[in-house]
Enzyme design. Structure first.
Site, PDB file in Angstrom:
ATOM      1  N   ASP A  71       5.466   4.172 -17.206  1.00  0.00           N
ATOM      2  CA  ASP A  71       6.360   2.594 -16.697  1.00  0.00           C
ATOM      3  C   ASP A  71       7.297   1.940 -17.258  1.00  0.00           C
ATOM      4  O   ASP A  71       7.091   2.519 -18.574  1.00  0.00           O
ATOM      5  CB  ASP A  71       4.943   2.111 -16.152  1.00  0.00           C
ATOM      6  CG  ASP A  71       4.203   1.381 -16.991  1.00  0.00           C
ATOM      7  OD1 ASP A  71       4.248   2.445 -17.974  1.00  0.00           O
ATOM      8  OD2 ASP A  71       4.386   0.031 -16.999  1.00  0.00           O
ATOM      9  N   GLU A 125       1.614  -0.191 -17.975  1.00  0.00           N
ATOM     10  CA  GLU A 125       0.968  -0.776 -19.266  1.00  0.00           C
ATOM     11  C   GLU A 125       2.018  -2.030 -19.574  1.00  0.00           C
ATOM     12  O   GLU A 125       1.412  -2.840 -20.463  1.00  0.00           O
ATOM     13  CB  GLU A 125       1.938   0.563 -20.725  1.00  0.00           C
ATOM     14  CG  GLU A 125       1.177  -0.290 -21.752  1.00  0.00           C
ATOM     15  CD  GLU A 125       2.214  -0.774 -22.728  1.00  0.00           C
ATOM     16  OE1 GLU A 125       1.994  -1.607 -23.591  1.00  0.00           O
ATOM     17  OE2 GLU A 125       3.681  -0.912 -22.072  1.00  0.00           O
TER      18      GLU A 125
END
Length: 358
Positions: A71, A125
Site C-alpha cells: 500500500d 501498513e
C-alpha cells in the site's frame, strides 16, 4: 495488466507503482502479484486477504523472510510514474514499491537460493495497526512468518538499518479551576499551567544510547495540545499529547515509567504504544547478510514492522533502495541505480554457499 517478474527491476518498479494501491485499495495489486507468483514453478503461494506469501521449500538449513507492504499513502497528483534522468518519480516509488519490485524479481529469478526464502507482500501498513496485513498474518498464520532472519524492505537509502525505535503517546494534563474571565483571579488557568509541561519538553535532552553497536537518538515532543471551554471562561483543563520515541534498550514498560517520571505531578494517560526492536545483528544469519551484501549499517530512527518479527522471535533489519526522507511527499522518487544495486546485493546474499538442513 500483468507484472513481468523477469523484466528489468526498474521497469518492474514502474509497473508496480502504476497499479494504484492506496491503503485499503490494494486488491488490484495483490491480484497482479498473486498471478505473477503463481506462474513461478519453484514457489508455493498462499493468499490471505490482500496479502500474498510465496515460499521455497528446498530443505535448506535456514529460512529467511523478505517482506514489503503493497500500500501507499493517498495520491497527490503523482501517478503515473515517470523517469527523469536517474530518478523514477511516483507515489510509492521510495516507500516502498521499489523494494517490493526487488523482492518480486528475486522470487522469480533465484530458483535455488542458499537459504529457503519466504516472500511476504502485505496490505494496510500505512494506516491503523489493527488493519495491518503483517499483523493479521502474525495472528492468523504465524507459521508463514517463521524464519531465522527477516529483511523488511523499507526505504533505507541502500543502507542496512538495524532494529527500530519504540513509540509511545501520552496525554499529560494540566489541571485548573474554572472562573469567569472577568474575574480570572477566582479560578486557575489550566492553559497557563501547561507551560510547566512545555518547560519539561524544552529542557529535555535526548538520550543517544548504543544498542548492539548502533547509536539511537531518542525524542520527546509535544504533538498536540487542547484546552479551553469558551471565550469568556478560564479553562480548568489543558491536555498536551506527547510522543516519546525510545531506543530498543527500553521495553514499553520502561518507556511508560520514564514518561510518568519526567512529568511527575501531572496526570499522565498512556494512549498508544509499540515496542522497539533490537538490531539483531549478532545473529549468524544477520551477520551473514551484512557480510554478503557489503552495505553500510546504521540504527533505524523510527518504528517499522521489524518489531512484529521481533515479537515472533525473528531477528530482522530494514533494507531497501528508497530514500526515507522522500516517503509520503508529492515529489517522491527513487534513485534508479539504487534499485539495481539493492537487487545485486540481495542476489549475492541469496546465491552464496548452500547449506542443507540435517
Amino acid at each position: 495488466m500483468g507484472l513481468d517478474l523477469f523484466s528489468h527491476v526498474t521497469d518492474l518498479t514502474a509497473a508496480v507503482v502504476d497499479v494504484e494501491s492506496v491503503s485499503g485499495g490494494e486488491r488490484a495489486l495483490a491480484d497482479a502479484v498473486e498471478e505473477a507468483l503463481r506462474a513461478v514453478p519453484h514457489l508455493e503461494v498462499v493468499r490471505d486477504g490482500n496479502s500474498v506469501v510465496a515460499r521455497t521449500g528446498l530443505g535448506r538449513a535456514e529460512r529467511v523472510v523478505l517482506a514489503g507492504h503493497l500500500d501507499t499513502v493517498p495520491l497527490n497528483g503523482n501517478l503515473p510514474s515517470r523517469v527523469e534522468g536517474d530518478r523514477l518519480y511516483g507515489c510509492g516509488t521510495t516507500d516502498m514499491k521499489s523494494g517490493v519490485a526487488v523482492a518480486l524479481r528475486l522470487a522469480a529469478t533465484v530458483p535455488e537460493p542458499t537459504r529457503d526464502v519466504t516472500y511476504v507482500f502485505y496490505d494496510c501498513e500505512e494506516i491503523e495497526a489493527e488493519r495491518n496485513g503483517l499483523r493479521k498474518l502474525a495472528v492468523n498464520r504465524p507459521d508463514l512468518l517463521t524464519g531465522d532472519f527477516a529483511v523488511l524492505m523499507e526505504p533505507t537509502g541502500g543502507l542496512i538499518e538495524g532494529g527500530c525505535q519504540g513509540t509511545l503517546r501520552a496525554e499529560v494534563t494540566a489541571e485548573g479551576e474554572r472562573a469567569h474571565s472577568a474575574r480570572a483571579w477566582m479560578g486557575s488557568n489550566a492553559i497557563h499551567s501547561a507551560g510547566r509541561i512545555l518547560d519539561v519538553l524544552r529542557a529535555y535532552e535526548p538520550s543517544r544510547p548504543m544498542v548492539d553497536g548502533l547509536e539511537y537518538h531518542e525524542g520527546l515532543n509535544a504533538v498536540f495540545i487542547s484546552g479551553g471551554v469558551a471565550g469568556n471562561v478560564i479553562p480548568d483543563e489543558c491536555v498536551v499529547t506527547v510522543n516519546y520515541r525510545f531506543a530498543p534498550d527500553k521495553s514499553v514498560a520502561d518507556a511508560e515509567e520514564y514518561v510518568r517520571g519526567i512529568f511527575a505531578g501531572f496526570p499522565v494517560k498512556i494512549t498508544d504504544s509499540a515496542a522497539a526492536a533490537r538490531p539483531g545483528l549478532t545473529h549468524p544469519a544477520a551477520a551473514a547478510f551484512v557480510a554478503a551484501s557489503g552495505a553500510g549499517v546504521r540504527a533505524k530512527l523510527g518504528w517499522t514492522d521489524v518489531a512484529r518479527f521481533a515479537e515472533l522471535g525473528v531477528p530482522a533489519v530494514n533494507y531497501g533502495p528508497g530514500e526515507p526522507t522522500l516517503a509520503h511527499t508529492r515529489d517522491e522518487y527513487v534513485e534508479i541505480p539504487l534499485i539495481a544495486d539493492c537487487e545485486r546485493r540481495m542476489r549475492t546474499w541469496l546465491e552464496g554457499p548452500v547449506t542443507v538442513a540435517p
